[in-house]
Design a protein around this motif. Structure first.
Motif, PDB file in Angstrom:
ATOM      1  N   GLY A  16       0.784  -1.121  -0.096  1.00  5.56           N
ATOM      2  CA  GLY A  16       0.212   0.093   0.178  1.00  5.56           C
ATOM      3  C   GLY A  16       0.872   1.190  -0.153  1.00  5.56           C
ATOM      4  O   GLY A  16       0.078   2.318  -0.386  1.00  5.56           O
ATOM      5  N   ASN A  17       2.126   1.268   0.238  1.00  2.33           N
ATOM      6  CA  ASN A  17       2.800   2.356   0.386  1.00  2.33           C
ATOM      7  C   ASN A  17       3.587   2.442  -1.276  1.00  2.33           C
ATOM      8  O   ASN A  17       4.224   1.469  -1.544  1.00  2.33           O
ATOM      9  CB  ASN A  17       4.002   2.350   1.597  1.00  2.33           C
ATOM     10  CG  ASN A  17       3.223   2.342   2.728  1.00  2.33           C
ATOM     11  OD1 ASN A  17       2.471   3.210   2.972  1.00  2.33           O
ATOM     12  ND2 ASN A  17       3.738   1.592   3.626  1.00  2.33           N
ATOM     13  N   ILE A  18       3.840   3.823  -1.458  1.00  4.10           N
ATOM     14  CA  ILE A  18       4.532   3.917  -2.712  1.00  4.10           C
ATOM     15  C   ILE A  18       5.791   4.707  -2.543  1.00  4.10           C
ATOM     16  O   ILE A  18       5.975   5.370  -1.749  1.00  4.10           O
ATOM     17  CB  ILE A  18       3.770   4.758  -3.571  1.00  4.10           C
ATOM     18  CG1 ILE A  18       2.273   4.193  -4.037  1.00  4.10           C
ATOM     19  CG2 ILE A  18       4.297   5.150  -4.969  1.00  4.10           C
ATOM     20  CD1 ILE A  18       2.250   2.720  -4.847  1.00  4.10           C
ATOM     21  N   GLY A  19       6.651   4.178  -3.385  1.00  2.00           N
ATOM     22  CA  GLY A  19       8.064   4.903  -3.251  1.00  2.00           C
ATOM     23  C   GLY A  19       8.878   4.567  -4.716  1.00  2.00           C
ATOM     24  O   GLY A  19       8.325   4.134  -5.787  1.00  2.00           O
ATOM     25  N   ARG A  20      10.303   4.498  -4.090  1.00  2.00           N
ATOM     26  CA  ARG A  20      11.146   4.166  -5.409  1.00  2.00           C
ATOM     27  C   ARG A  20      12.274   3.136  -5.037  1.00  2.00           C
ATOM     28  O   ARG A  20      12.516   3.159  -3.646  1.00  2.00           O
ATOM     29  CB  ARG A  20      11.920   5.465  -5.874  1.00  2.00           C
ATOM     30  CG  ARG A  20      11.055   6.482  -6.753  1.00  2.00           C
ATOM     31  CD  ARG A  20      11.647   7.578  -7.270  1.00  2.00           C
ATOM     32  NE  ARG A  20      12.633   8.081  -6.455  1.00  2.00           N
ATOM     33  CZ  ARG A  20      13.773   8.870  -6.656  1.00  2.00           C
ATOM     34  NH1 ARG A  20      13.942   9.154  -7.858  1.00  2.00           N
ATOM     35  NH2 ARG A  20      14.335   9.414  -5.970  1.00  2.00           N
ATOM     36  N   ALA A  21      13.067   2.395  -5.707  1.00  2.96           N
ATOM     37  CA  ALA A  21      14.086   1.730  -5.401  1.00  2.96           C
ATOM     38  C   ALA A  21      14.913   1.763  -6.395  1.00  2.96           C
ATOM     39  O   ALA A  21      14.575   1.647  -7.910  1.00  2.96           O
ATOM     40  CB  ALA A  21      13.602   0.260  -5.105  1.00  2.96           C
ATOM     41  N   ARG A  22      16.275   1.182  -6.250  1.00  3.98           N
ATOM     42  CA  ARG A  22      17.319   1.144  -7.217  1.00  3.98           C
ATOM     43  C   ARG A  22      18.462   0.255  -6.649  1.00  3.98           C
ATOM     44  O   ARG A  22      18.411   0.095  -5.641  1.00  3.98           O
ATOM     45  CB  ARG A  22      17.870   2.538  -7.595  1.00  3.98           C
ATOM     46  CG  ARG A  22      18.804   2.988  -6.377  1.00  3.98           C
ATOM     47  CD  ARG A  22      19.666   4.466  -6.909  1.00  3.98           C
ATOM     48  NE  ARG A  22      20.217   4.691  -5.543  1.00  3.98           N
ATOM     49  CZ  ARG A  22      20.919   5.769  -5.458  1.00  3.98           C
ATOM     50  NH1 ARG A  22      21.060   6.615  -6.624  1.00  3.98           N
ATOM     51  NH2 ARG A  22      21.754   6.299  -4.231  1.00  3.98           N
ATOM     52  N   PHE A  23      18.987  -0.426  -7.722  1.00  2.00           N
ATOM     53  CA  PHE A  23      20.353  -1.088  -7.436  1.00  2.00           C
ATOM     54  C   PHE A  23      21.582  -0.305  -7.788  1.00  2.00           C
ATOM     55  O   PHE A  23      21.344   0.635  -8.678  1.00  2.00           O
ATOM     56  CB  PHE A  23      20.255  -2.154  -8.336  1.00  2.00           C
ATOM     57  CG  PHE A  23      19.347  -3.396  -8.073  1.00  2.00           C
ATOM     58  CD1 PHE A  23      19.508  -4.380  -6.967  1.00  2.00           C
ATOM     59  CD2 PHE A  23      18.087  -3.607  -8.708  1.00  2.00           C
ATOM     60  CE1 PHE A  23      18.610  -5.330  -6.571  1.00  2.00           C
ATOM     61  CE2 PHE A  23      17.314  -4.655  -8.520  1.00  2.00           C
ATOM     62  CZ  PHE A  23      17.435  -5.556  -7.481  1.00  2.00           C
ATOM     63  N   VAL A  24      22.500  -0.536  -6.955  1.00  2.00           N
ATOM     64  CA  VAL A  24      23.576   0.356  -7.138  1.00  2.00           C
ATOM     65  C   VAL A  24      24.945  -0.610  -7.238  1.00  2.00           C
ATOM     66  O   VAL A  24      25.201  -1.467  -6.304  1.00  2.00           O
ATOM     67  CB  VAL A  24      23.890   1.314  -5.987  1.00  2.00           C
ATOM     68  CG1 VAL A  24      25.328   1.947  -6.326  1.00  2.00           C
ATOM     69  CG2 VAL A  24      23.032   2.470  -6.058  1.00  2.00           C
ATOM     70  N   TRP A  25      25.429  -0.877  -8.506  1.00  2.00           N
ATOM     71  CA  TRP A  25      26.428  -1.735  -8.724  1.00  2.00           C
ATOM     72  C   TRP A  25      27.746  -1.253  -7.890  1.00  2.00           C
ATOM     73  O   TRP A  25      28.244  -0.471  -8.419  1.00  2.00           O
ATOM     74  CB  TRP A  25      26.368  -2.086 -10.250  1.00  2.00           C
ATOM     75  CG  TRP A  25      27.683  -2.944 -10.656  1.00  2.00           C
ATOM     76  CD1 TRP A  25      27.183  -4.401 -10.648  1.00  2.00           C
ATOM     77  CD2 TRP A  25      28.847  -2.874 -10.861  1.00  2.00           C
ATOM     78  NE1 TRP A  25      28.350  -5.056 -11.219  1.00  2.00           N
ATOM     79  CE2 TRP A  25      29.574  -4.079 -11.505  1.00  2.00           C
ATOM     80  CE3 TRP A  25      29.776  -1.697 -10.988  1.00  2.00           C
ATOM     81  CZ2 TRP A  25      30.826  -4.160 -11.697  1.00  2.00           C
ATOM     82  CZ3 TRP A  25      31.098  -2.046 -11.560  1.00  2.00           C
ATOM     83  CH2 TRP A  25      31.512  -3.209 -11.788  1.00  2.00           C
TER      84      TRP A  25
END
Length: 233
Positions: free
Chosen positions: A139-148
């Motif tokens: 139910g919560n919205i956000g962002r995510a990323r991988f950092v190599w």
């Protein structure tokens, strides 16, 4: 002919098993199964840990194979004194509806934690490194990323395996209210600010998560997730 062969190859299921441990003490096992449209995790406590904190959890995520977009999510939780059966599906208006009543407006091409793990195993690091992806978490919205971070060798019990080493960042928007006040341990802790998440994914095919580390920065000993011997290719 190439298309048919590729279709058969990429539609096959891909299964592997993991051991979860803290300070070298095994606490649980996790089985992962990935198909072209679904990823499933089964997690069970193990050893002495199961006597005082029994776990038998299942997480199932369906997705669009063209871009890993979230289409449905279900979890069945039996964890110590907490149990839950939660289901969410996307509708034609791109709304994500939990338990038939809680409506979440999803941004374009939204992932969840389990789809991020699929991407790490299917995509080369150049395709995901430092790119922010829309992210949904109960139910919560956000962002995510991988950092190599680097290419490094990880011992898998038999060989030294060359891996892509990632850090996983997750940032959630401030929720106006939580849909569910109580949740299971993994879903509660995976996105908190004080957690450092790292993955080591083999470069050679089939790409596998050889090792994962989840460390609470307030607690010096990480939870390690290691590929089991029997599932190593």
């Amino acid at each position: 002919l190439i298309f048919i062969i590729s279709l058969i190859f990429f539609s096959q299921s891909f299964s592997q098993s993991y051991e979860l441990s803290i300070l070298g003490i095994k606490v649980a096992e996790a089985d992962q199964n990935i198909t072209n449209t679904q990823v499933k995790y089964l997690v069970k406590s193990d050893g002495l840990f199961s006597l005082f904190y029994p776990i038998k959890n299942k997480y199932v995520t369906s997705y669009d194979s063209t871009d890993y977009s979230l289409t449905s999510f279900n979890k069945t939780i039996s964890e110590n004194n907490y149990s839950s059966d939660l289901e969410a599906k996307i509708d034609s208006a791109n709304s994500f509806i939990y338990d038939g009543k809680h409506i979440i407006n999803l941004p374009d091409k939204t992932k969840n934690i389990f789809l991020l793990l699929v991407m790490a195993q299917k995509e080369p690091y150049q395709n995901i490194d430092t790119k922010w992806f829309n992210y949904e978490h109960e139910g919560n919205i956000g962002r995510a990323r991988f950092v190599w971070a680097d290419s490094s060798n990880v011992w898998n019990g038999k060989d030294s395996v060359l891996c892509d080493h990632y850090r996983l960042d997750i940032k959630l928007n401030k929720p106006s209210k939580d849909l569910y006040k109580e949740t299971d341990y993994f879903m509660k802790n995976i996105f908190t600010d004080n957690i450092t998440r790292e993955l080591w994914v083999s470069k050679s095919r089939p790409r596998q998560i050889i090792l994962a580390s989840f460390k609470n920065n307030l607690f010096p000993f990480p939870l390690l997730v290691k590929l089991k011997e029997s599932s190593k290719k």
